[in-house]
Design an enzyme around this catalytic site. Structure first.
Site, PDB file in Angstrom:
ATOM      1  N   ASN A   9      -5.088   4.179  -1.498  1.00 22.84           N
ATOM      2  CA  ASN A   9      -3.884   4.034  -0.676  1.00 22.84           C
ATOM      3  C   ASN A   9      -4.178   4.698   0.668  1.00 22.84           C
ATOM      4  OD1 ASN A   9      -1.363   4.019   0.479  1.00 22.84           O
ATOM      5  ND2 ASN A   9      -0.475   5.545  -0.902  1.00 22.84           N
ATOM      6  N   TRP A  10      -4.451   3.863   1.655  1.00 23.84           N
ATOM      7  CA  TRP A  10      -4.840   4.416   2.964  1.00 23.84           C
ATOM      8  C   TRP A  10      -3.653   5.033   3.697  1.00 23.84           C
ATOM      9  CZ3 TRP A  10      -8.282   0.005   5.485  1.00 23.84           C
ATOM     10  CH2 TRP A  10      -9.434  -0.186   4.707  1.00 23.84           C
ATOM     11  N   LYS A  11      -2.449   4.723   3.265  1.00 24.48           N
ATOM     12  CA  LYS A  11      -1.237   5.176   3.970  1.00 24.48           C
ATOM     13  C   LYS A  11      -1.305   4.739   5.444  1.00 24.48           C
ATOM     14  CE  LYS A  11      -0.990   8.926   0.714  1.00 24.48           C
ATOM     15  NZ  LYS A  11      -0.352  10.169   0.323  1.00 24.48           N
ATOM     16  N   HIS A  96       6.274   4.197  -3.949  1.00 23.15           N
ATOM     17  CA  HIS A  96       5.540   5.433  -3.647  1.00 23.15           C
ATOM     18  C   HIS A  96       6.542   6.527  -3.280  1.00 23.15           C
ATOM     19  CE1 HIS A  96       2.866   8.298  -1.773  1.00 23.15           C
ATOM     20  NE2 HIS A  96       1.871   7.693  -2.403  1.00 23.15           N
ATOM     21  N   GLU A  98       6.540   8.706  -1.091  1.00 28.41           N
ATOM     22  CA  GLU A  98       6.811   8.842   0.350  1.00 28.41           C
ATOM     23  C   GLU A  98       7.846   7.808   0.801  1.00 28.41           C
ATOM     24  OE1 GLU A  98       2.713   8.652   1.620  1.00 28.41           O
ATOM     25  OE2 GLU A  98       2.375  10.592   0.634  1.00 28.41           O
ATOM     26  N   GLU A 168       2.494   9.532 -10.465  1.00 26.98           N
ATOM     27  CA  GLU A 168       2.075  10.411  -9.378  1.00 26.98           C
ATOM     28  C   GLU A 168       3.045  11.583  -9.274  1.00 26.98           C
ATOM     29  OE1 GLU A 168      -0.474   8.224  -6.322  1.00 26.98           O
ATOM     30  OE2 GLU A 168       1.585   7.834  -5.761  1.00 26.98           O
ATOM     31  N   GLY A 174      -1.372  14.833  -2.040  1.00 25.96           N
ATOM     32  CA  GLY A 174      -1.814  15.371  -0.760  1.00 25.96           C
ATOM     33  C   GLY A 174      -1.774  16.884  -0.688  1.00 25.96           C
ATOM     34  N   SER A 214      -4.024  14.011  -5.619  1.00 28.55           N
ATOM     35  CA  SER A 214      -5.218  14.821  -5.340  1.00 28.55           C
ATOM     36  C   SER A 214      -6.371  14.540  -6.304  1.00 28.55           C
ATOM     37  CB  SER A 214      -4.857  16.305  -5.330  1.00 28.55           C
ATOM     38  OG  SER A 214      -3.899  16.559  -4.319  1.00 28.55           O
ATOM     39  N   GLY A 235      -5.220   8.683  -2.599  1.00 30.85           N
ATOM     40  CA  GLY A 235      -4.828   8.724  -1.189  1.00 30.85           C
ATOM     41  C   GLY A 235      -5.987   9.205  -0.330  1.00 30.85           C
ATOM     42  N   GLY A 236      -5.984  10.492  -0.009  1.00 24.09           N
ATOM     43  CA  GLY A 236      -6.967  11.069   0.908  1.00 24.09           C
ATOM     44  C   GLY A 236      -8.410  10.683   0.610  1.00 24.09           C
TER      45      GLY A 236
HETATM   46  C1  PEP Z   1      -1.042   8.941  -3.023  1.00 20.74           C
HETATM   47  O1  PEP Z   1      -0.464   9.072  -1.970  1.00 20.74           O
HETATM   48  O2  PEP Z   1      -0.807   7.950  -3.738  1.00 20.74           O
HETATM   49  C2  PEP Z   1      -1.991   9.968  -3.428  1.00 20.74           C
HETATM   50  C3  PEP Z   1      -2.311  10.056  -4.684  1.00 20.74           C
HETATM   51  O3  PEP Z   1      -2.459  10.785  -2.436  1.00 20.74           O
HETATM   52  P1  PEP Z   1      -3.582  11.932  -2.583  1.00 20.74           P
HETATM   53  O4  PEP Z   1      -4.706  11.348  -3.414  1.00 20.74           O
HETATM   54  O5  PEP Z   1      -4.017  12.217  -1.174  1.00 20.74           O
HETATM   55  O6  PEP Z   1      -2.942  13.080  -3.257  1.00 20.74           O
END
Ligand code: PEP
Length: 251
Positions: A9-11, A96, A98, A168, A174, A214, A235-236
């Site tokens: 997920n590049w956001k 998500h 966010e 999640e 994050g 994470s 994500g990251g």
């Molecule tokens: C996400 O936003 O779906 C996510 C899991 O982010 P991260 O891996 O950066 O925690």
């Protein structure tokens, strides 16, 4: 056998040129390689068509990170599920945390989005998860159950079988704080059980439930070794091939 999936997920990261370069780098890294899971990348809307045209979409599924809750019409700035599908994307990340928190997406709105995604042959990657206060108050199971039931439990068995879930925990997104393998397994087993009561064991045995929060090269193997964890939403660590590939290779 349910599908193992590692989805990025590049956001709201990477401009078009950077995103295209990242997708092509991943495509090259996967070329000729036998991997043991499906790979998906969730890009911003404006990248979808270019990315889908530039890579082998049999190897890497392309996902949008959202779609509208309306089919079409006077909704300035929105992007419909049909538009997403017309780019060559096959998935859409919905619900998500966010989007729930910053854009006030309710269970009812998400229900509409899921239906529109399915109507347009997109696979929803439907996100659920509790915030820290809910876990600390021991309400995490109730919260996750109500997220699932409120947005998904009106689906037919057939439609439900086309959904991918992503657990999640919001406190892990994050933050560098990951759920332990035991916490992830406990919640995934609970989700599978909840789904099973509604849709039956056969359907649910084939439902992929990803973990997100994470997840990285160092913890992916342990998280993915749990019987009810079928992969990750990343994500990251999906923003660089050097970080994303080892997660794919954790399977
Ligand atoms: C996400 O936003 O779906 C996510 C899991 O982010 P991260 O891996 O950066 O925690």
């Amino acid at each position: 056998m349910r599908k193992k999936i590692v989805a990025g997920n590049w956001k709201m990261n990477k401009n078009l040129q950077e995103g295209l370069a990242l997708a092509q780098e991943l495509d090259a890294a996967l070329k000729g390689k036998q991997v043991n899971c499906g790979v998906v990348i969730g890009t911003p809307f404006i990248h979808l068509a270019s990315v889908a045209n530039a890579i082998d979409t049999e190897k890497i599924g392309v996902a949008a990170q959202n779609c509208a809750d309306k089919a079409s019409g006077a909704y300035t700035g929105e992007v419909s599920a049909e538009m997403v599908a017309s780019t060559g994307a096959k998935y859409v990340i919905l619900g998500h945390s966010e989007r729930r928190a910053y854009y006030h997406e309710t269970a009812g709105i998400l229900k509409e989005k899921v239906l529109l995604a399915l109507e347009n042959n997109l696979t929803p990657i439907f996100c659920i998860g509790e915030v820290l206060e809910e876990r600390e108050a021991n309400r995490h199971f109730d919260v996750v159950k109500s997220q699932v039931t409120a947005s998904l439990f009106d689906l037919s068995k057939e439609d439900f079988s086309r959904i991918v879930l992503a657990y999640e925990p919001v406190w892990a997104i994050g933050t560098g704080k990951t759920a332990t393998a035991a916490q992830a397994q406990e919640m995934h087993a609970f989700i599978r059980n909840t789904l099973s009561e509604k849709y039956g064991e056969e359907v649910v045995e084939n439902t992929s439930i990803l973990y997100g929060g994470s997840c990285n090269a160092s913890n992916a193997k342990e998280l993915f070794s749990n019987p009810d964890v079928d992969g990750g939403l990343i994500g990251g660590a999906s923003l660089g091939v050097d970080k994303f590939m080892p997660i794919i290779e954790a399977f």
